[in-house]
Design an enzyme around this catalytic site. Structure first.
Site, PDB file in Angstrom:
ATOM      1  N   GLU A  54      -5.456   4.707  10.407  1.00 26.84           N
ATOM      2  CA  GLU A  54      -6.153   4.961  11.600  1.00 26.84           C
ATOM      3  C   GLU A  54      -4.892   4.801  12.636  1.00 26.84           C
ATOM      4  OE1 GLU A  54      -5.781   2.100  10.213  1.00 26.84           O
ATOM      5  OE2 GLU A  54      -4.692   0.883  11.651  1.00 26.84           O
ATOM      6  N   ARG A  97      -2.329   6.386  12.948  1.00 25.92           N
ATOM      7  CA  ARG A  97      -1.765   7.868  13.273  1.00 25.92           C
ATOM      8  C   ARG A  97      -2.844   8.533  14.197  1.00 25.92           C
ATOM      9  NH1 ARG A  97      -1.223   9.163   6.870  1.00 25.92           N
ATOM     10  NH2 ARG A  97      -0.651   6.977   6.797  1.00 25.92           N
ATOM     11  N   LYS A 130     -10.640  -2.442   3.505  1.00 30.79           N
ATOM     12  CA  LYS A 130      -9.519  -3.026   2.877  1.00 30.79           C
ATOM     13  C   LYS A 130     -10.018  -4.027   2.031  1.00 30.79           C
ATOM     14  CE  LYS A 130      -5.727  -2.244   6.105  1.00 30.79           C
ATOM     15  NZ  LYS A 130      -4.824  -1.883   5.461  1.00 30.79           N
TER      16      LYS A 130
HETATM   17  N1  BES Z   1      -1.900  -1.378   9.124  1.00 27.96           N
HETATM   18  C1  BES Z   1      -2.084  -0.402   7.955  1.00 27.96           C
HETATM   19  C2  BES Z   1      -0.579  -0.454   7.252  1.00 27.96           C
HETATM   20  C3  BES Z   1      -0.250  -2.020   6.476  1.00 27.96           C
HETATM   21  C4  BES Z   1      -0.377  -2.322   5.446  1.00 27.96           C
HETATM   22  C5  BES Z   1       0.828  -2.484   7.241  1.00 27.96           C
HETATM   23  C6  BES Z   1       0.246  -3.320   4.897  1.00 27.96           C
HETATM   24  C7  BES Z   1       1.380  -3.905   6.914  1.00 27.96           C
HETATM   25  C8  BES Z   1       0.953  -4.319   5.716  1.00 27.96           C
HETATM   26  C9  BES Z   1      -2.352   0.771   8.011  1.00 27.96           C
HETATM   27  O1  BES Z   1      -3.230   1.048   9.100  1.00 27.96           O
HETATM   28  C10 BES Z   1      -2.680   1.366   6.818  1.00 27.96           C
HETATM   29  O2  BES Z   1      -3.875   0.616   6.369  1.00 27.96           O
HETATM   30  N2  BES Z   1      -2.488   2.369   6.170  1.00 27.96           N
HETATM   31  C11 BES Z   1      -2.607   2.813   4.781  1.00 27.96           C
HETATM   32  C12 BES Z   1      -2.467   4.299   4.917  1.00 27.96           C
HETATM   33  C13 BES Z   1      -3.200   5.022   3.632  1.00 27.96           C
HETATM   34  C14 BES Z   1      -4.673   4.847   3.693  1.00 27.96           C
HETATM   35  C15 BES Z   1      -2.672   6.437   3.654  1.00 27.96           C
HETATM   36  C16 BES Z   1      -1.815   2.165   3.764  1.00 27.96           C
HETATM   37  O3  BES Z   1      -0.580   2.026   4.094  1.00 27.96           O
HETATM   38  O4  BES Z   1      -2.224   1.772   2.652  1.00 27.96           O
HETATM   39 ZN    ZN Z   2      -5.582   0.934   8.288  1.00 27.43          ZN
HETATM   40 ZN    ZN Z   3      -3.170  -0.224  10.799  1.00 25.61          ZN
END
Ligand code: BES
Ligand code: ZN
Ligand code: ZN
Length: 497
Positions: free
Chosen positions: A339, A341, A267
């Site tokens: 991750e 999912r 990230k």
């Molecule tokens: N934990 C994150 C989702 C998240 C992001 C929650 C920001 C709260 C605030 C999750 O694991 C994630 O990173 N999801 C990605 C999915 C994508 C790679 C398909 C996302 O939402 O960008």
């Molecule tokens: Zn994530």
């Molecule tokens: Zn996450």
């Protein structure tokens, strides 16, 4: 905070006075207020200096030593239980040293439900996470005590409601404590240890921990793939309440990523600290189990929490890996940041195959896309059963923790099975509708009940709490940090009937 009920008239500590907009004086039968203080209250009401707009407050000091906090409820014909709950929370949020730690709440014209909601709001808002702060003697933790004065006729019903609200509040606050805990101290096995310690507090609960080695042995390929990159290994924690009860029962499943760096699909750095809240789904499950146990619920409920830390390392999974989940289905991991999912695929499968669920509800801070869609005001709610989804939506609304219906379409599911080399993929084909494709992905791991012609998928709902587990702006029950959302929704949903 302790809230007690009294049908007496005397006032201890600061008088808390909920008032309707437009009241120009206190009704004559509101008794027990020192004369000078009462005079001052009538003066600010009469002069219009305090208009009692919803959630406005004013503190008054009587020359005879009495102290009061006036709290506005808004117009009498507009205020509902949510207004009362907010007002109770506003009182606690507005307390200063001068108010002391003893309060007496004096209602006029409020029914039992409204008074209970006010008390609930006070208890919910009485929360701080300051474990890691040096304490001056000055700000030693105060132990607030509030007494609600009510009529003799209302006392026993109000006591019962307050007692239940106190039990449920303990679950909400547990969820918040878990979420607010810094990620160096909150890792998968730390969560498991907290759960094991908790299980000793109640005779009718059990906690089972499936550790890393056992998860590998059982074939929990999703959980293992996400957690293996961290020195702090993943685990699954299973909570059972009233396990000896026969018959179908609710199963709750939680995403428990104790820190989500994104893994190899790292990230960006900005606000990454917030990813400590990525175990909010599991905190919701643990908190709900606590609330149910503390309130003496006697039905069977199972909670499954999927705990892992998502780290980049030489042991981490890679984009491109194909993993085999507990269900036997394979997943092409196209982005290691998707991750949640992966761990849930094992949790959901376990829920439907090792237990006999009446229904499964999962909670997950799953997608940024859900925050884009709904902001911080509503949780995303998907289900394979429209009627079930409708009931959850109504319940969430009734307790002031809105979960908003979202579509679970075959097209989204199709998008998630479009892999050349595996059964499914963990990433949609484009960036649109990411919260929906994530929900559709999860659906593939909800087992059927029965076989062959009679096979029917177990009733299931998914709650994406990415926008609501923290970052609340308008929720009066929350001062900072984790919200503890949906503990109250689930207690209400499970116990109403
Ligand atoms: N934990 C994150 C989702 C998240 C992001 C929650 C920001 C709260 C605030 C999750 O694991 C994630 O990173 N999801 C990605 C999915 C994508 C790679 C398909 C996302 O939402 O960008
Ligand atoms: Zn994530
Ligand atoms: Zn996450």
């Amino acid at each position: 905070m302790q809230v007690t009920i009294s049908s007496g008239n005397n006032i201890n500590g600061t008088l808390v006075l909920p008032l309707f907009e437009g009241e120009e004086a206190l009704p004559a039968d509101v008794g027990g207020i020192p004369a000078a203080l009462k005079g001052q209250i009538d003066r600010v009401l009469g002069d219009g200096d305090f208009k009692a707009k919803a959630n406005s407050t004013m503190t008054l000091m009587g020359t005879d030593g009495g102290k009061a906090m006036l709290i506005g409820l808004g117009k009498a014909n507009k205020v509902d239980v949510h207004g009362y709950r907010d007002a109770g929370a506003t009182v606690v949020a507005s307390l200063k040293k001068i108010h002391g730690d003893e309060l007496t709440v004096l209602f006029h014209d409020a029914d039992v439900q409204s008074m209970a909601a006010f008390g609930e709001g006070m208890m919910l808002r009485d929360y701080r996470y300051d474990l890691y702060k040096k304490k001056d003697e000055e700000d030693e933790d105060t132990n607030l005590a509030a007494r609600i004065n009510c009529s003799e006729g209302d006392a026993s019903a109000l006591s019962a409601l307050i007692e239940k609200a106190a039990a449920v509040t303990s679950g909400v606050h547990l969820s918040r404590d878990l979420g607010n805990c810094p990620p160096n101290d909150m890792y998968p096995m730390a969560f498991a240890e907290k759960a094991e310690k908790w299980a000793k507090e109640y005779d009718n609960v059990k906690v089972e921990v499936i550790d890393y080695d056992a998860a590998i042995r059982h074939g929990m390929g999703g959980l293992v793939a996400v957690g293996m990159g961290s020195a702090r290994k993943p685990c699954m924690v299973i909570f059972t309440l009233n396990g000896e009860k026969a018959g179908r029962h609710p199963v709750l499943v939680g995403k428990g990523i104790t820190f989500d760096t994104g893994g190899i699909s790292l990230k960006p750095g900005a606000n990454m600290d917030e990813m400590k809240y990525d175990m909010g789904g599991s905190a919701t499950v643990f908190g709900t189990m606590q609330a149910l146990a503390a309130s003496g619920y006697d039905g069977k409920v199972v909670g499954i929490t999927c705990m892992a830390e998502n780290m980049p390392s030489s042991n981490a999974q890679r984009p491109g890996d194909v993993i085999t989940t507990l269900s036997g289905k394979t997943i092409e991991v196209l982005n290691t940041d998707a991750e949640g999912r992966l761990v849930l695929s094992d949790g959901l499968w376990k829920a439907g195959t090792d237990f006999d669920p009446e229904y499964i509800v999962d909670f997950a801070t799953l997608t940024g896309a859900c925050v884009v869609a709904l902001g911080h005001e509503a949780t995303g709610l998907w289900s394979n059963d429209d009627e079930f989804r409708g009931r959850l939506h109504e319940t969430s609304k009734s307790v002031g923790e809105l979960a908003w219906p979202m579509p679970l379409l075959p097209a989204f599911e199709k998008e998630m099975t479009d892999s050349k080399i595996a059964d499914t993929r963990n990433l949609g084909s484009g960036r649109w509708g990411g919260a929906n494709t994530a929900a559709a992905f999860l659906k593939q791991f909800v087992p059927n009940r029965g076989e062959g012609e009679d096979a029917e998928q177990i009733t299931w709902a998914h709650m994406d709490i990415a926008g609501t587990y923290w970052g609340a702006k308008t929720n009066k029950m929350v001062g900072h940090g984790a919200t503890g959302i949906h503990v109250r929704t689930m207690v209400e949903f499970i116990t109403q009937k």
